[in-house]
Design a protein around this motif. Structure first.
Motif, short mmCIF file in Angstrom:
data_model
loop_
_atom_site.label_atom_id
_atom_site.label_comp_id
_atom_site.label_asym_id
_atom_site.label_seq_id
_atom_site.Cartn_x
_atom_site.Cartn_y
_atom_site.Cartn_z
N ASN A 84 47.95 26.12 47.66
CA ASN A 84 46.73 25.33 47.48
C ASN A 84 45.47 26.04 48.00
N PRO A 85 45.38 26.35 49.30
CA PRO A 85 44.14 27.00 49.77
C PRO A 85 44.00 28.42 49.24
N ASP A 86 45.11 29.07 48.93
CA ASP A 86 45.01 30.41 48.38
C ASP A 86 44.35 30.39 47.01
N ALA A 87 44.68 29.39 46.20
CA ALA A 87 44.03 29.25 44.88
C ALA A 87 42.57 28.82 45.04
N LEU A 88 42.32 27.87 45.93
CA LEU A 88 40.96 27.36 46.11
C LEU A 88 40.00 28.44 46.61
N ARG A 89 40.47 29.30 47.50
CA ARG A 89 39.57 30.32 48.05
C ARG A 89 39.19 31.38 47.03
N GLN A 90 39.84 31.39 45.90
CA GLN A 90 39.51 32.33 44.83
C GLN A 90 38.54 31.73 43.81
N ASP A 91 38.16 30.47 44.02
CA ASP A 91 37.26 29.79 43.11
C ASP A 91 35.88 29.66 43.75
N ARG A 92 34.90 30.28 43.16
CA ARG A 92 33.54 30.31 43.71
C ARG A 92 32.96 28.91 43.92
N ASP A 93 33.22 28.00 42.98
CA ASP A 93 32.68 26.64 43.11
C ASP A 93 33.33 25.88 44.27
N ALA A 94 34.63 26.06 44.46
CA ALA A 94 35.32 25.42 45.58
C ALA A 94 34.79 25.95 46.91
N VAL A 95 34.60 27.25 47.00
CA VAL A 95 34.09 27.86 48.23
C VAL A 95 32.67 27.37 48.51
N SER A 96 31.85 27.30 47.50
CA SER A 96 30.48 26.82 47.65
C SER A 96 30.46 25.35 48.09
N PHE A 97 31.35 24.55 47.52
CA PHE A 97 31.46 23.14 47.88
C PHE A 97 31.77 22.99 49.37
N VAL A 98 32.72 23.77 49.86
CA VAL A 98 33.09 23.74 51.28
C VAL A 98 31.92 24.17 52.15
N LYS A 99 31.29 25.25 51.78
CA LYS A 99 30.18 25.79 52.58
C LYS A 99 29.04 24.77 52.71
N HIS A 100 28.81 23.99 51.66
CA HIS A 100 27.74 22.99 51.70
C HIS A 100 27.96 21.97 52.82
N PHE A 101 29.20 21.59 53.07
CA PHE A 101 29.47 20.62 54.13
C PHE A 101 29.07 21.18 55.49
N PHE A 102 29.30 22.46 55.70
CA PHE A 102 28.91 23.09 56.96
C PHE A 102 27.39 23.23 57.05
N ASN A 103 26.77 23.62 55.96
CA ASN A 103 25.31 23.74 55.95
C ASN A 103 24.63 22.40 56.19
N SER A 104 25.29 21.31 55.81
CA SER A 104 24.75 19.96 55.98
C SER A 104 25.24 19.30 57.27
N HIS A 105 26.03 20.02 58.05
CA HIS A 105 26.55 19.51 59.33
C HIS A 105 27.36 18.24 59.15
N LYS A 106 28.19 18.21 58.10
CA LYS A 106 29.07 17.08 57.84
C LYS A 106 30.47 17.41 58.34
N PRO A 107 31.25 16.40 58.75
CA PRO A 107 32.61 16.66 59.22
C PRO A 107 33.51 17.27 58.14
N VAL A 108 34.32 18.22 58.59
CA VAL A 108 35.32 18.85 57.73
C VAL A 108 36.63 18.85 58.50
N ALA A 109 37.70 18.42 57.84
CA ALA A 109 39.03 18.40 58.45
C ALA A 109 39.95 19.29 57.62
N ALA A 110 40.58 20.27 58.27
CA ALA A 110 41.45 21.23 57.58
C ALA A 110 42.75 21.37 58.35
N ILE A 111 43.87 21.35 57.64
CA ILE A 111 45.16 21.44 58.29
C ILE A 111 46.01 22.56 57.70
#
Length: 180
Positions: A84-111
């Motif tokens: 799952n994360p290996d496929a997602l990290r190869q997708d530019r839109d998925a990576v950008s989506f994740v980065k936006h949460f950090f840029n907006s200081h929103k909570p992110v939970a990863a396991i």
């Protein structure tokens, strides 16, 4: 009495290969607290979950990552599994989506293996987190500090190692989201 999270909308980002319990357990807990949840993926079709290396259930996707705006969500949950994360990290839109949460200081939970996606989004430097132990070197090479703890919360970045840590992981997600 109203549920504590009934005004929150939470994104779950996952694709084929997601570890089923790492998707379903946080989903159940957040849904039980009243949150509005969306399963976001790379494709509109159902995604195939796994129980370790064995196929498990499929889950319907609510939205495709190319069609969503991170501004519409209060938090992001990243379930693990290896594929799952290996496929997602190869997708530019998925990576950008994740980065936006950090840029907006929103909570992110990863396991588990989900921090691979955080590494790809270049949001690990200077952060303390945990993960499945095999990611320790990757996290350190990306400038993060890896700890071997059941749950770590670094200013809204909530991480856990594996399914055995789900009680602590889910409890912290609920606690953090009830405060934002």
């Amino acid at each position: 009495m109203a549920a504590p999270l009934n005004s929150k909308t939470i994104a779950f980002l996952a694709t084929d290969g997601v570890e089923q319990i790492e998707l379903t357990r946080p989903w159940k807990d957040l849904q039980g607290a009243g949150a509005n949840l969306h399963l976001i993926s790379l494709k509109k079709d159902d995604i195939q979950a796994f129980h370790h290396l064995d196929k498990a259930h499929t889950f319907p996707v609510d939205k495709v990552v190319t069609d969503v705006n991170a501004n519409d969500y209060d938090a992001l949950v990243l379930p693990g599994g290896v594929a799952n994360p290996d496929a997602l990290r190869q997708d530019r839109d998925a990576v950008s989506f994740v980065k936006h949460f950090f840029n907006s200081h929103k909570p992110v939970a990863a396991i588990c293996h989900a921090p691979w996606l955080l590494i790809e989004a270049d949001v690990v430097k200077g952060r303390t987190l945990t993960s499945f132990p095999s990611l320790q070197t990757d996290i350190q090479n990306a400038g993060g500090k890896w700890v071997d703890e059941e749950m770590c919360d670094d200013n809204g970045l909530i991480t856990s190692r594996n399914p055995q840590d789900l009680d602590a992981f889910c409890a912290r997600i609920l606690e953090v989201l009830s405060q934002v």
